[in-house]
Design a protein around this motif. Structure first.
Motif, mmCIF file in Angstrom:
data_model
loop_
_atom_site.group_PDB
_atom_site.id
_atom_site.type_symbol
_atom_site.label_atom_id
_atom_site.label_comp_id
_atom_site.label_asym_id
_atom_site.label_seq_id
_atom_site.Cartn_x
_atom_site.Cartn_y
_atom_site.Cartn_z
ATOM 1 N N ARG A 151 0.850 -1.187 0.000
ATOM 2 C CA ARG A 151 0.000 0.000 0.000
ATOM 3 C C ARG A 151 0.895 1.249 0.000
ATOM 4 N N GLU A 154 2.343 2.053 3.352
ATOM 5 C CA GLU A 154 3.321 1.044 3.772
ATOM 6 C C GLU A 154 4.671 1.300 3.107
ATOM 7 N N THR A 187 -0.142 -0.618 11.039
ATOM 8 C CA THR A 187 -0.633 -1.114 9.755
ATOM 9 C C THR A 187 -2.157 -1.161 9.771
ATOM 10 N N LYS A 188 -2.733 -1.392 8.599
ATOM 11 C CA LYS A 188 -4.192 -1.372 8.464
ATOM 12 C C LYS A 188 -4.852 -2.407 9.363
ATOM 13 N N SER A 192 -1.702 -7.275 7.965
ATOM 14 C CA SER A 192 -0.837 -6.422 7.143
ATOM 15 C C SER A 192 0.620 -6.486 7.583
ATOM 16 N N GLY A 275 -1.318 -8.547 2.328
ATOM 17 C CA GLY A 275 -1.681 -8.189 3.698
ATOM 18 C C GLY A 275 -3.170 -8.068 3.909
ATOM 19 N N HIS A 276 -3.944 -8.833 3.122
ATOM 20 C CA HIS A 276 -5.396 -8.834 3.306
ATOM 21 C C HIS A 276 -5.770 -9.611 4.562
#
Length: 309
Positions: A151, A154, A187-188, A192, A275-276
């Motif tokens: 992302r 990131e 992170t999200k 992630s 990183g889902h």
């Protein structure tokens, strides 16, 4: 003493308080802003609606009115954001029955979507035309995102210490809070936090680039203020010059995932690399690719069966 809501209080006031109590400080700012935007629409659509008057019909009418201005998926998101508060109001006895049951989600016909990713040839064209000098630049940023699928936030947070050149990996454990003036941020989600395998070319290139840089400082976010548009504008200029589809930095992430899926990499592996939080997210996001691959699989099955005769 906290205010005790009554059935005769307005839905908009209850929803505003609900966001404050249950969402502020518990979710990311970008997600919180979506809840607050839903509040704006509640204030616009039913400014005087009382909690006790939220019936199934009234709730459906709210959804219908919202759907007149939004596509179906956006309407679905609005419904889920509002539903959480409404069900809590039901639990508290402020609304007599669940008005969200069997709701029908409508929406405007989606506009024709522009392709958000490049194919392998187009990506190769882009990467071979980047200006990759001896010092860090946004061209190097584009290369890194294309090769890792990170992302935007990131990739901004990457430091020299995040590279493990011996094992050909890069660690993702933080983001860069570029929207609020900078600084490292979480992170999200927990998924992630990951290690991404990188190819030997990236290893060789970045080993040289970062060898003299501070180990714990971001290599790209060196300015106090970083804008997503800065990289998007650069990327757009490249795409137009090379006569390939114009995509955003986030489109590089889509490109990365699509190329891996077309190459036969499993959905589970792609999900981990991106990183889902779950494979469901990957499946929904790349449904177009998965469907195309399934069609190819059907052709392969038919050819295989026909050869048995």
């Amino acid at each position: 003493m906290p205010y005790e809501f009554q059935p005769t209080d307005q839905l908009k006031e209850y929803y505003r308080n609900w966001i404050s109590v249950y969402k502020e400080g518990a979710i990311r700012d970008v997600t919180l802003s979506k809840y607050k935007m839903s509040l704006v629409w509640i204030e616009k659509l039913v400014p005087d609606l009382k909690l006790c008057d939220v019936t199934r019909t009234v709730y459906q009418q709210i959804i219908n009115e919202y759907a007149k201005e939004h596509e179906r998926q956006t309407t679905m998101d609005f419904h889920h954001q509002l539903k959480g508060a409404v069900l809590d109001a039901v639990d508290e006895g402020l609304i007599p029955h669940d008005p969200t049951r069997k709701v029908i989600i409508k929406g405007k016909t989606p506009a024709e979507k522009k392709r958000k990713y490049l194919n392998q040839f187009e990506l190769h064209t882009l990467l071979t035309n980047l200006t990759l000098g001896e010092t860090i630049s946004w061209d190097w940023f584009i290369l890194l995102v294309a090769k890792t699928g990170m992302r935007f936030s990131e990739a901004l947070a990457v430091t020299p210490a995040d590279f493990d050149f011996a094992h050909q990996t890069i660690s993702v454990s933080k983001t860069w809070n570029y929207k609020e003036g900078g600084g490292f941020a979480p992170t999200k989600n927990r998924s992630s936090v990951r290690k991404i395998q990188i190819d030997w070319q990236v290893v060789m290139q970045f080993a040289t680039l970062v060898k003299d840089l501070p180990a714990d400082q971001p290599i790209f976010a060196t300015d106090k203020k970083v804008y997503n548009s800065t990289v998007n504008d650069l990327l757009e200029r490249y795409c137009k010059k090379l006569e390939i589809p114009v995509i955003s930095v986030h489109g590089l992430r889509h490109t990365h995932a699509s190329i891996l899926l077309y190459a036969g990499v499993s959905i589970a592996s792609v999900a981990r690399r991106l990183g889902h939080a779950s494979m469901t997210t990957t499946q929904k996001t790349y449904l177009h690719v998965i469907q195309e691959l399934e069609n190819q699989d059907v052709d392969l099955v038919m050819r295989s069966l026909s050869n048995l005769t």
